[in-house]
Design a protein around this motif. Structure first.
Motif, short mmCIF file in Angstrom:
data_model
loop_
_atom_site.label_atom_id
_atom_site.label_comp_id
_atom_site.label_asym_id
_atom_site.label_seq_id
_atom_site.Cartn_x
_atom_site.Cartn_y
_atom_site.Cartn_z
N LYS A 14 0.64 -0.14 21.70
CA LYS A 14 2.19 0.57 22.28
C LYS A 14 1.86 -1.20 23.37
O LYS A 14 1.49 -1.27 23.77
CB LYS A 14 2.61 1.53 22.77
N SER A 15 3.77 -1.12 23.02
CA SER A 15 4.11 -2.12 24.16
C SER A 15 4.38 -1.74 25.22
O SER A 15 4.90 -0.59 25.93
CB SER A 15 5.25 -3.09 23.21
N VAL A 28 -1.37 2.84 13.35
CA VAL A 28 -1.61 1.77 12.89
C VAL A 28 -3.42 1.56 12.84
O VAL A 28 -3.26 1.04 11.46
CB VAL A 28 -1.08 0.95 13.97
N ALA A 29 -3.50 2.23 13.73
CA ALA A 29 -5.68 1.06 14.01
C ALA A 29 -6.13 1.33 12.87
O ALA A 29 -6.73 0.43 12.70
CB ALA A 29 -6.00 1.89 14.95
N PRO A 30 -6.17 2.26 11.70
CA PRO A 30 -7.07 2.34 11.45
C PRO A 30 -6.50 1.23 9.66
O PRO A 30 -7.60 0.54 9.12
CB PRO A 30 -7.07 3.30 10.34
N ASN A 77 9.41 2.49 17.45
CA ASN A 77 9.33 2.76 15.85
C ASN A 77 8.75 3.36 14.29
O ASN A 77 7.96 4.32 13.77
CB ASN A 77 10.90 1.81 14.65
N VAL A 78 7.10 2.00 14.21
CA VAL A 78 5.81 2.32 13.91
C VAL A 78 5.71 3.68 13.83
O VAL A 78 4.71 4.30 12.84
CB VAL A 78 5.65 0.83 13.58
N GLU A 125 1.06 -1.48 -0.26
CA GLU A 125 0.02 0.31 -0.06
C GLU A 125 1.20 1.96 0.61
O GLU A 125 0.13 2.40 -0.01
CB GLU A 125 -1.01 0.38 1.50
N CYS A 126 1.89 1.11 -0.13
CA CYS A 126 2.94 2.33 -0.20
C CYS A 126 2.67 2.74 0.87
O CYS A 126 2.98 4.59 0.70
CB CYS A 126 3.22 3.11 -1.10
N VAL A 127 2.48 2.44 2.32
CA VAL A 127 2.53 2.93 3.45
C VAL A 127 3.76 3.00 4.47
O VAL A 127 4.18 3.88 4.38
CB VAL A 127 1.64 2.15 4.63
N LEU A 128 4.10 2.27 4.72
CA LEU A 128 5.54 2.10 5.08
C LEU A 128 6.36 0.57 5.26
O LEU A 128 5.60 -0.12 4.34
CB LEU A 128 5.70 2.18 6.78
#
Length: 394
Positions: free
Chosen positions: A379-380, A187-189, A180-181, A157-160
């Protein structure tokens, strides 16, 4: 020979190589005989054609043949391949080999008679790898292509763009990886979109029709691929489809085999055999703990979350979605077992409790190599990690 070359060239025109599946870089393409196994729609054909385009381009050294083509009702594959070899061809790419009854014996003849010929073939996951290994006396390199991982989806999807990370490294550094992400994307959606439509590359061909195309893939697997490999008749195919729909409506706590047989008015031995077919086709996944009864699958899932949403409307149970995602992603690179308390044991080393943010995870807080994979956690923290992290490993 010309008609096969024309088909080959026409197919290559529509192939883009800006994105390749994870398996492309793992295959040792110099091996003389390579097999690629996978369920319908995961991208086996595209992988073959990308290899041709990247390694051979317009060269006559390579030829793609779809063994499901009606052309092979007129002449044998081995004769076409021999002519290709006599004209200087060196690399043969055979698709849908399971739909051509004598493909293995003809491929052996080619390897014996054509010392400089390399063969790459693609086939259904229904075809047992062990049978192919025996047929070629273990002189074949076999690979299984799974659905797209969350990491691949981000790239597609050329997101990351992220490199794959091993499970060991991920768990050792999960807080840093998550941070980092999260610093680069929300991220959620994106993860929700992946769960709905991110596992198969053909989504963008027709987004509105995607759920129906997934349903068709399952139907074609049962009606076309299965009878090409096993001697099953029309009545049996209908029984398998009925079983598939019955089980999909009971996910994840499916009735035992005896109850399923009673509901479908079938023999229990037949139901067991049909379930094995659906498992091999990656339509269903079964997990049975050592403490459960001999004939009960303690947890049953559809093959992946895209299939789950295509077969069941309004899937909002985050635990079911999370567990389906978990077993789908990890089964592509690790061993996954169900424990008696419904946790999962991965690679005989790591224990995972899969759930949502509202669950109590105290019982694994002090357990060595135990983690909570949580759908809905951004997050972790300590041994709790967002479940999407486990989609970055391949």
């Amino acid at each position: 020979m010309d008609i096969y070359r024309v088909n080959h060239q026409q197919l290559l025109k529509g192939i883009r190589c800006n994105f390749q599946r994870y398996l492309y870089k793992q295959i040792q393409w110099d091996d003389r005989l390579i097999g690629i196994f996978g369920s319908q729609g995961v991208g086996k054909t595209t992988l073959l054609l990308q290899r041709i385009k990247l390694a051979f381009d317009d060269s006559d050294k390579a030829l793609y043949l779809d063994l499901d083509s009606i052309l092979f009702q007129r002449e044998k594959m081995v004769n076409v391949a021999m002519q290709f070899y006599k004209e200087g061809g060196t690399h043969l790419f055979l698709d849908s080999v399971h739909r051509y009854s004598d493909w293995m014996s003809e491929a052996r003849k080619l390897l014996d008679r054509c010392p400089d010929l390399h063969i790459v073939f693609a086939t259904s996951s229904l075809l047992p790898v062990s049978k192919v290994m025996r047929g070629f006396k273990n002189q074949v390199s076999c690979h299984i292509l799974g659905t797209m991982s969350f990491r691949e989806y981000l790239s597609y999807e050329c997101v990351l763009d992220l490199p794959p990370i091993s499970l060991d490294d991920l768990l050792e550094n999960h807080a840093e990886v998550a941070r980092n992400v999260n610093d680069q994307i929300v991220v959620a959606p994106i993860f929700r979109n992946y769960l709905e439509h991110g596992e198969y590359p053909f989504y963008w061909d027709d987004p509105d029709a995607y759920p129906y195309r997934l349903q068709d893939r399952v139907r074609d697997t049962i009606e076309i691929d299965l009878p090409a490999i096993y001697p099953v008749g029309y009545q049996v195919l209908n029984e398998i489809k009925r079983l598939m729909m019955l089980v999909s409506g009971q996910i994840p706590n499916v009735s035992d085999i005896a109850d399923l047989a009673t509901q479908l008015k079938l023999e229990a031995t037949d139901v067991k055999r049909y379930l094995d077919y659906l498992k091999d086709a990656v339509c269903l996944r079964f997990y049975q703990s050592n403490k459960s009864a001999n004939h009960r699958y303690q947890k049953t899932y559809l093959g992946n979350t895209n299939l789950l949403m295509a077969f069941e409307e309004d899937v909002n149970d985050r635990v079911v979605l999370g567990e389906t995602f978990f077993v789908d992603q990890l089964s592509n690179f690790a061993t996954v077992e169900l424990l008696g308390n419904n946790d999962f044991l991965v690679n005989d080393k790591y224990t995972f409790m899969v759930g949502d943010p509202l669950m109590d995870y105290e019982r694994i807080k002090e357990v060595e190599n135990a983690y909570a994979a949580i759908y809905g956690q951004p997050k972790s923290q300590n041994n709790k990690l967002p479940i999407w992290l486990l989609g970055l490993c391949y």
